[in-house]
Design a protein around this motif. Structure first.
Motif, PDB file in Angstrom:
ATOM      1  N   SER A 760       0.940  -1.195  -0.039  1.00 44.58           N
ATOM      2  CA  SER A 760       0.067   0.156   0.028  1.00 44.58           C
ATOM      3  C   SER A 760       0.938   1.246   0.189  1.00 44.58           C
ATOM      4  O   SER A 760       2.225   1.163  -0.080  1.00 44.58           O
ATOM      5  CB  SER A 760      -0.930  -0.082   1.141  1.00 44.58           C
ATOM      6  OG  SER A 760      -1.607  -1.243   1.426  1.00 44.58           O
ATOM      7  N   SER A 761       0.224   2.438   0.236  1.00 42.02           N
ATOM      8  CA  SER A 761       0.932   3.861   0.278  1.00 42.02           C
ATOM      9  C   SER A 761       1.824   4.021  -1.095  1.00 42.02           C
ATOM     10  O   SER A 761       2.966   4.227  -1.038  1.00 42.02           O
ATOM     11  CB  SER A 761       1.707   3.860   1.462  1.00 42.02           C
ATOM     12  OG  SER A 761       0.912   3.753   2.662  1.00 42.02           O
ATOM     13  N   THR A 762       1.084   3.572  -2.397  1.00 37.60           N
ATOM     14  CA  THR A 762       1.779   3.832  -3.670  1.00 37.60           C
ATOM     15  C   THR A 762       2.041   5.527  -3.535  1.00 37.60           C
ATOM     16  O   THR A 762       1.432   6.341  -3.254  1.00 37.60           O
ATOM     17  CB  THR A 762       1.045   3.438  -4.671  1.00 37.60           C
ATOM     18  OG1 THR A 762      -0.518   4.068  -4.575  1.00 37.60           O
ATOM     19  CG2 THR A 762       0.795   1.855  -4.562  1.00 37.60           C
ATOM     20  N   GLU A 763       3.010   5.747  -4.357  1.00 38.46           N
ATOM     21  CA  GLU A 763       3.323   6.944  -4.691  1.00 38.46           C
ATOM     22  C   GLU A 763       2.243   7.897  -5.348  1.00 38.46           C
ATOM     23  O   GLU A 763       2.104   8.821  -5.136  1.00 38.46           O
ATOM     24  CB  GLU A 763       4.685   6.992  -5.689  1.00 38.46           C
ATOM     25  CG  GLU A 763       5.784   6.591  -4.999  1.00 38.46           C
ATOM     26  CD  GLU A 763       7.492   6.673  -5.859  1.00 38.46           C
ATOM     27  OE1 GLU A 763       7.046   7.083  -7.126  1.00 38.46           O
ATOM     28  OE2 GLU A 763       8.434   6.309  -5.475  1.00 38.46           O
ATOM     29  N   VAL A 764       1.712   7.270  -6.243  1.00 35.25           N
ATOM     30  CA  VAL A 764       0.576   8.104  -6.652  1.00 35.25           C
ATOM     31  C   VAL A 764      -0.606   8.325  -5.863  1.00 35.25           C
ATOM     32  O   VAL A 764      -1.161   9.586  -5.665  1.00 35.25           O
ATOM     33  CB  VAL A 764      -0.223   6.888  -8.158  1.00 35.25           C
ATOM     34  CG1 VAL A 764      -1.464   7.776  -8.641  1.00 35.25           C
ATOM     35  CG2 VAL A 764       0.736   6.940  -9.221  1.00 35.25           C
ATOM     36  N   PHE A 765      -0.834   7.577  -5.004  1.00 43.56           N
ATOM     37  CA  PHE A 765      -1.673   7.636  -3.816  1.00 43.56           C
ATOM     38  C   PHE A 765      -1.508   8.860  -3.045  1.00 43.56           C
ATOM     39  O   PHE A 765      -2.165   9.770  -2.704  1.00 43.56           O
ATOM     40  CB  PHE A 765      -2.068   6.276  -3.147  1.00 43.56           C
ATOM     41  CG  PHE A 765      -2.959   6.313  -2.023  1.00 43.56           C
ATOM     42  CD1 PHE A 765      -4.538   6.504  -2.371  1.00 43.56           C
ATOM     43  CD2 PHE A 765      -2.648   6.459  -0.679  1.00 43.56           C
ATOM     44  CE1 PHE A 765      -5.510   6.575  -1.393  1.00 43.56           C
ATOM     45  CE2 PHE A 765      -3.429   6.601   0.200  1.00 43.56           C
ATOM     46  CZ  PHE A 765      -4.976   6.796  -0.040  1.00 43.56           C
ATOM     47  N   LEU A 766      -0.242   8.675  -2.626  1.00 38.61           N
ATOM     48  CA  LEU A 766       0.389   9.679  -1.555  1.00 38.61           C
ATOM     49  C   LEU A 766       0.163  11.096  -2.379  1.00 38.61           C
ATOM     50  O   LEU A 766      -0.044  11.968  -1.606  1.00 38.61           O
ATOM     51  CB  LEU A 766       1.710   9.503  -0.966  1.00 38.61           C
ATOM     52  CG  LEU A 766       1.797   8.107  -0.109  1.00 38.61           C
ATOM     53  CD1 LEU A 766       3.402   7.946   0.190  1.00 38.61           C
ATOM     54  CD2 LEU A 766       0.920   8.300   1.050  1.00 38.61           C
ATOM     55  N   ARG A 794       9.030   6.834   1.405  1.00 37.33           N
ATOM     56  CA  ARG A 794       7.824   7.749   0.414  1.00 37.33           C
ATOM     57  C   ARG A 794       7.059   8.869   0.972  1.00 37.33           C
ATOM     58  O   ARG A 794       7.115  10.037   0.630  1.00 37.33           O
ATOM     59  CB  ARG A 794       6.744   6.658  -0.168  1.00 37.33           C
ATOM     60  CG  ARG A 794       7.504   5.588  -1.235  1.00 37.33           C
ATOM     61  CD  ARG A 794       6.229   4.745  -1.254  1.00 37.33           C
ATOM     62  NE  ARG A 794       6.867   3.399  -2.019  1.00 37.33           N
ATOM     63  CZ  ARG A 794       6.203   2.392  -1.817  1.00 37.33           C
ATOM     64  NH1 ARG A 794       4.932   2.371  -1.414  1.00 37.33           N
ATOM     65  NH2 ARG A 794       6.482   1.191  -2.395  1.00 37.33           N
ATOM     66  N   TYR A 795       7.064   8.549   2.518  1.00 37.45           N
ATOM     67  CA  TYR A 795       6.442   9.613   3.353  1.00 37.45           C
ATOM     68  C   TYR A 795       7.414  10.943   3.422  1.00 37.45           C
ATOM     69  O   TYR A 795       7.467  11.921   3.289  1.00 37.45           O
ATOM     70  CB  TYR A 795       5.585   9.268   4.334  1.00 37.45           C
ATOM     71  CG  TYR A 795       4.587   8.407   4.296  1.00 37.45           C
ATOM     72  CD1 TYR A 795       3.253   8.887   4.497  1.00 37.45           C
ATOM     73  CD2 TYR A 795       4.629   6.878   3.824  1.00 37.45           C
ATOM     74  CE1 TYR A 795       2.392   8.553   4.439  1.00 37.45           C
ATOM     75  CE2 TYR A 795       3.422   6.204   3.863  1.00 37.45           C
ATOM     76  CZ  TYR A 795       2.153   7.039   4.153  1.00 37.45           C
ATOM     77  OH  TYR A 795       0.989   6.230   4.042  1.00 37.45           O
ATOM     78  N   SER A 796       8.619  10.302   3.752  1.00 34.82           N
ATOM     79  CA  SER A 796       9.704  11.151   4.014  1.00 34.82           C
ATOM     80  C   SER A 796      10.307  12.073   2.970  1.00 34.82           C
ATOM     81  O   SER A 796      10.287  13.367   3.021  1.00 34.82           O
ATOM     82  CB  SER A 796      11.035  10.370   4.578  1.00 34.82           C
ATOM     83  OG  SER A 796      11.878  11.352   4.622  1.00 34.82           O
ATOM     84  N   ALA A 799       7.707  14.970   2.835  1.00 34.11           N
ATOM     85  CA  ALA A 799       7.614  15.839   4.055  1.00 34.11           C
ATOM     86  C   ALA A 799       6.242  15.797   4.713  1.00 34.11           C
ATOM     87  O   ALA A 799       5.752  16.734   5.386  1.00 34.11           O
ATOM     88  CB  ALA A 799       7.833  17.278   3.675  1.00 34.11           C
ATOM     89  N   ILE A 800       6.037  14.291   4.828  1.00 36.04           N
ATOM     90  CA  ILE A 800       4.728  14.105   5.373  1.00 36.04           C
ATOM     91  C   ILE A 800       5.083  13.414   6.912  1.00 36.04           C
ATOM     92  O   ILE A 800       5.943  12.652   7.103  1.00 36.04           O
ATOM     93  CB  ILE A 800       3.800  13.048   4.762  1.00 36.04           C
ATOM     94  CG1 ILE A 800       3.608  13.349   3.255  1.00 36.04           C
ATOM     95  CG2 ILE A 800       2.539  12.563   5.816  1.00 36.04           C
ATOM     96  CD1 ILE A 800       2.953  12.148   2.622  1.00 36.04           C
ATOM     97  N   GLU A 801       4.524  14.262   8.047  1.00 34.60           N
ATOM     98  CA  GLU A 801       4.879  13.935   9.298  1.00 34.60           C
ATOM     99  C   GLU A 801       4.347  12.626   9.578  1.00 34.60           C
ATOM    100  O   GLU A 801       3.390  12.188   9.494  1.00 34.60           O
ATOM    101  CB  GLU A 801       4.362  14.956  10.243  1.00 34.60           C
ATOM    102  CG  GLU A 801       4.848  14.646  11.675  1.00 34.60           C
ATOM    103  CD  GLU A 801       4.126  15.694  12.682  1.00 34.60           C
ATOM    104  OE1 GLU A 801       4.424  15.601  13.825  1.00 34.60           O
ATOM    105  OE2 GLU A 801       3.651  16.537  12.298  1.00 34.60           O
ATOM    106  N   VAL A 802       5.382  11.419  10.251  1.00 33.14           N
ATOM    107  CA  VAL A 802       5.081  10.256  10.399  1.00 33.14           C
ATOM    108  C   VAL A 802       4.830  10.172  11.768  1.00 33.14           C
ATOM    109  O   VAL A 802       5.505  10.397  12.627  1.00 33.14           O
ATOM    110  CB  VAL A 802       6.069   9.501  10.011  1.00 33.14           C
ATOM    111  CG1 VAL A 802       5.985   7.922  10.559  1.00 33.14           C
ATOM    112  CG2 VAL A 802       6.238   9.515   8.396  1.00 33.14           C
TER     113      VAL A 802
END
Length: 838
Positions: A760-766, A794-796, A799-802
């Motif tokens: 999950s959490s594909t680049e297109v989705f994010l 991918r989240y990093s 710049a998505i806060e994890v």
């Protein structure tokens, strides 16, 4: 010790023990030096303020002692660098193994610990600590798995083999260990603190099916006590089965009453006992220990007076040791021996130390009041276990006895008039005893009401009435029969019929408990009150039960009103509050609006009858003053999402349930009203909007991952901010959502799909969602290795806060009406020195 110094010392030690556990880090040497100077200054006041000086000195010494014990226990924890390595452990099983549906729980005192692949750079493995080992049936047996056989075949073979581990045996295991880190949700049971208190330095799982039992001497007395307890449990269980009287539940209750084997009772029964207010009777309590000690003391006193003198005149036993001293000596020995066999719980500890204090005072002709003996017993318990002050059992046990002593002083002031006839005297005595029983039950209920509200966020309403029947029934009938039957059977005498009779007598009470639990008003739930409200309620209880009567005394009960009407106020500046609970490897998110509350997923099934709904979600909802849910959503059928649903439906009122489950699923069957999470359907609660984005229930489930592929995806909008709860959807579903919604998929907060799995959490989705923060609900060092390093990257990059639950504990995100996001991390806001950093 003089009686005049007991009260300030006892109160000071209690206060110090409580304060010592409220810090986020252990004291440094400079802090200890400062407290030592303060102790010296306090001692300098002893001439003018003797009581105050003694209390202050006791506070300081108690705090220093608590931190010294904590430091010693913390040294036994596994170093972080040894986590995840295969280790060879050799040690002694020091506690009775716990049997689960899928394996055994073993506590091993480590004698030898070494990595399978040694590395000189690694720190030494703590050898003197305890390790809790989870041995799954999937790796049972004495031979290595070939790795070729089917997992189900291996499990079936393991179940047939049933390699049983017993206390006081030496075993060798190959395990993988991790630090004793657990879920953390403020206001609920803190498992990390409990593991530290028990001396557990690591949690381990057996990696290979090979295990070796070693021969040799076992030099741990505690292990042999546990072995004796285990043997007695097996013998009593077999005797009850052979006798065939009573139900299985009553057999388990007899085991709990006779030997403290609380695990024998199903968790559903403990829920019922707690809701009906009789849980204190269904385990080894102070009343049971006192009852046994009193029975033995009476027998010894009679034997001493009628047998020891004339029969053993040559020994001079009666002259050397008076009957009173003999009775007290045996009573003290029996109370300690029985409490050790029964698991050494806090109520039993309190009773043992009180019997010891009162017995020694009686034997040495010293006068000591019941309150002073209670304070001395509390001091001893806190010296032996400085963390006891964090246990609800400690406060309920000691405060309960204190309330009865306080109420007893009031009863002793009443005058009793002589009546002329014998029949009238009997009637008068029965009336007086009934009145005293009612007064005692009223005092216990009233005195413990503030503590029950604080610790459990609920008070049993049927408890006072049920206790009127249960207390004499359990204490005067079932428990004596169970104790005597166990003693006779262990000595090879015919005691099984007494055990069977105890089981038969238990069944009617269990049925009555079941009926009381089904009453809609069985318990009253309140939000966890403010400490000042608890203090005011306790003051009102003390005044209302005071021995000396004074005008307007009944009006003191008005101090309970703030407690009874307590409700957690909603902050008017908030539009929405989201809480991601720390429930290990699973999902459970609570969304609160000014009008309603919604639960998205219910946490995992833990094994057997236990689940996160029972242990975490429902207790947390009650503590927050949320006994009613507007909606409960079960995103899909996987047990890490649906495992706690049935427990929540039993304990919490739910208006309706939404899911993608089949119509014949048990959760659907037990729902008050069920709806499908059909795409495009919407609803509003005030100013908060909700919309289903997935699935389309009219389409067949995907062939690959059909359960995850039908996860309910919920979009929530409040104050211009958007939350996307994505369940366990995978790449195909993410692509479909992006194609279907495009820009409308954007959200500020994302509940990471499938816990951060590679699927999950594909680049297109994010890129389409573009959240500012993402929540990952994952277990500490979980076997799936969620979240994946690739996914985190991918989240990093974006710049998505994890926000990870294994790092933050429970997570609270508040959305203000102005559209601001406020984040609260439990492990930062409520940190204690025993909490383990990620």
């Amino acid at each position: 010790m003089r009686a005049t110094v007991i009260t300030p010392l006892g109160l000071g030690w209690l206060l110090g023990a409580v304060l010592a556990q409220q810090v986020s880090a252990l004291w440094t040497w400079s802090s200890l030096l400062g407290w030592g100077v303060g102790c010296g200054l306090a001692w300098g006041l002893r001439r003018r303020f003797r009581g105050l000086a003694l209390a202050l000195v006791a506070v300081v010494i108690s705090m220093i002692w608590a931190h010294a014990v904590a430091w010693w226990q913390l040294q036994k924890r596994l170093p972080a660098s040894l986590e995840g390595l295969d280790m060879k452990l050799i040690g002694v099983v020091v506690r009775m193994p716990q049997q689960f549906a899928q394996g055994q729980g073993i506590v091993l005192r480590v004698e030898h610990c070494a990595p399978i692949e040694p590395d000189a750079s690694q720190p030494a493995c703590p050898v003197d600590g305890l390790v809790r080992i989870n041995w799954s049936y999937g790796v049972f047996g004495f031979t290595e798995s070939t790795g070729q056989e089917d997992a189900r075949t291996e499990r079936a073979t393991a179940l047939a083999a049933r390699v049983m581990v017993h206390a006081a045996e030496r075993w060798e295991f190959v395990v993988r260990m991790k630090r004793p880190r657990a879920s953390f949700n403020p206001g609920l049971y803190d498992q990390e603190q409990r593991w530290l208190e028990d001396g557990i330095g690591a949690i381990a799982s057996v990696r290979r099916s090979q295990a070796v039992r070693h021969e040799g001497w076992i030099l741990y007395p505690g292990a042999w006590v546990e072995r004796l307890r285990e043997l007695l449990c097996e013998e009593v269980r077999e005797a009850l089965a052979q006798q065939g009287w009573g139900s299985t539940d009553s057999h388990n209750l007899v085991l709990a009453l006779a030997l403290g084997e609380q695990g024998a009772l199903d968790s559903l029964w403990w829920e019922r006992f707690n809701r009906t207010g009789i849980a204190h009777l269904m385990s080894i309590s102070g009343l049971h220990v006192t009852l046994l000690a009193g029975m033995v003391a009476a027998i010894v006193r009679w034997l001493w007076k009628h047998r020891a003198g004339p029969k053993w005149q040559g020994l001079g036993l009666a002259g050397w040791l008076p009957a009173r001293h003999a009775a007290w000596t045996v009573a003290m020995a029996v109370s300690f021996a029985y409490s050790l066999l029964a698991g050494w719980g806090i109520p039993a500890q309190r009773t043992c130390w009180m019997i010891l204090v009162v017995g020694l005072a009686s034997m040495t002709a010293r006068h000591i009041s019941m309150v002073q003996s209670l304070l001395l017993a509390g001091m001893v318990v806190l010296i032996m276990d400085p963390w006891a002050s964090l246990s609800p059992g400690f406060w309920l046990s000691f405060v309960g006895v204190a309330v009865l002593v306080w109420q007893g002083q009031s009863s002793s002031l009443e005058t009793h008039h002589e009546v002329p006839t014998r029949l009238a005297r009997v009637a008068n005595a029965m009336q007086r005893h009934t009145r005293e029983l009612l007064h005692t039950q009223w005092a216990a209920t009233l005195g413990l009401l503030p503590l029950c509200a604080w610790f459990f966020a609920s008070v049993s309403l049927v408890g006072p009435l049920l206790n009127l029947i249960a207390v004499p029934w359990i204490s005067a009938l079932v428990t004596p029969l169970a104790l005597v039957g166990t003693l006779l059977h262990s000595l090879g005498l015919p005691g099984q019929w007494l055990l069977g009779l105890a089981a038969v007598l238990s069944d009617p009470l269990l049925q009555l408990t079941l009926w009381c639990d089904q009453v809609s008003w069985a318990s009253w739930v309140t939000a966890r009150p403010h400490p000042l409200v608890i203090g005011l309620a306790l003051a009102g209880c003390v005044l209302s039960l005071a021995p000396s009567r004074w005008p307007g005394q009944r009006w003191s009960l008005l101090a309970l009103l703030p407690l009874l009407i307590a409700a957690k106020p909603w902050d008017d500046s908030l539009a929405l509050k989201l809480t991601a609970l720390d429930i290990g490897q699973g999902m459970a998110v609570v969304v609160e609006t000014p009008e309603h509350a919604l639960l998205y997923d219910t946490g995992p099934s833990i094994g057997g009858a236990a689940d996160a709904g029972q242990r975490i979600v429902a207790p947390w909802l009650r503590a927050q003053g949320l006994p009613h849910l507007g909606a409960m959503i079960v995103s899909h059928q996987d047990l890490d999402h649906s495992g706690g649903a049935l427990s929540i439906l039993r304990q919490i009122k739910v208006d309706w349930v939404a899911s993608s489950l089949r119509q014949d699923h048990p959760i659907v069957a037990q729902s008050p009203r069920h709806v499908g999470c059909q795409r495009t359907e919407q609803w509003r609660w005030g100013e908060v909007a909700f919309e289903w984005l997935h699935p389309d229930l009219n389409e067949p489930p995907p062939r690959k991952s059909p359960s995850n592929g039908r996860s309910c995806v919920l979009k929530i909008t409040a104050a211009g901010k958007t939350i996307l709860l994505a369940g366990d959807i995978e790449a195909p579903q993410e692509a479909a959502l992006v194609k279907l919604y495009g820009e409308a998929l954007k959200a500020d907060i994302l509940l990471a799909p499938h816990h951060g799995s590679n699927t999950s959490s594909t680049e297109v989705f994010l890129d389409a969602v573009a959240p500012s923060m993402a929540i990952f609900q994952v277990g500490y060092r979980n076997r799936y290795r969620h979240p994946s390093a690739r996914v985190l990257a991918r989240y990093s990059v974006r710049a998505i806060e994890v926000l990870r639950s294994d790092a933050t504990g429970s997570l609270v995100i508040r959305i203000t009406r102005a559209g601001e996001l406020q984040v609260e991390k439990a492990r930062e806001a409520y940190r204690r020195y025993w909490h383990i950093d990620l």
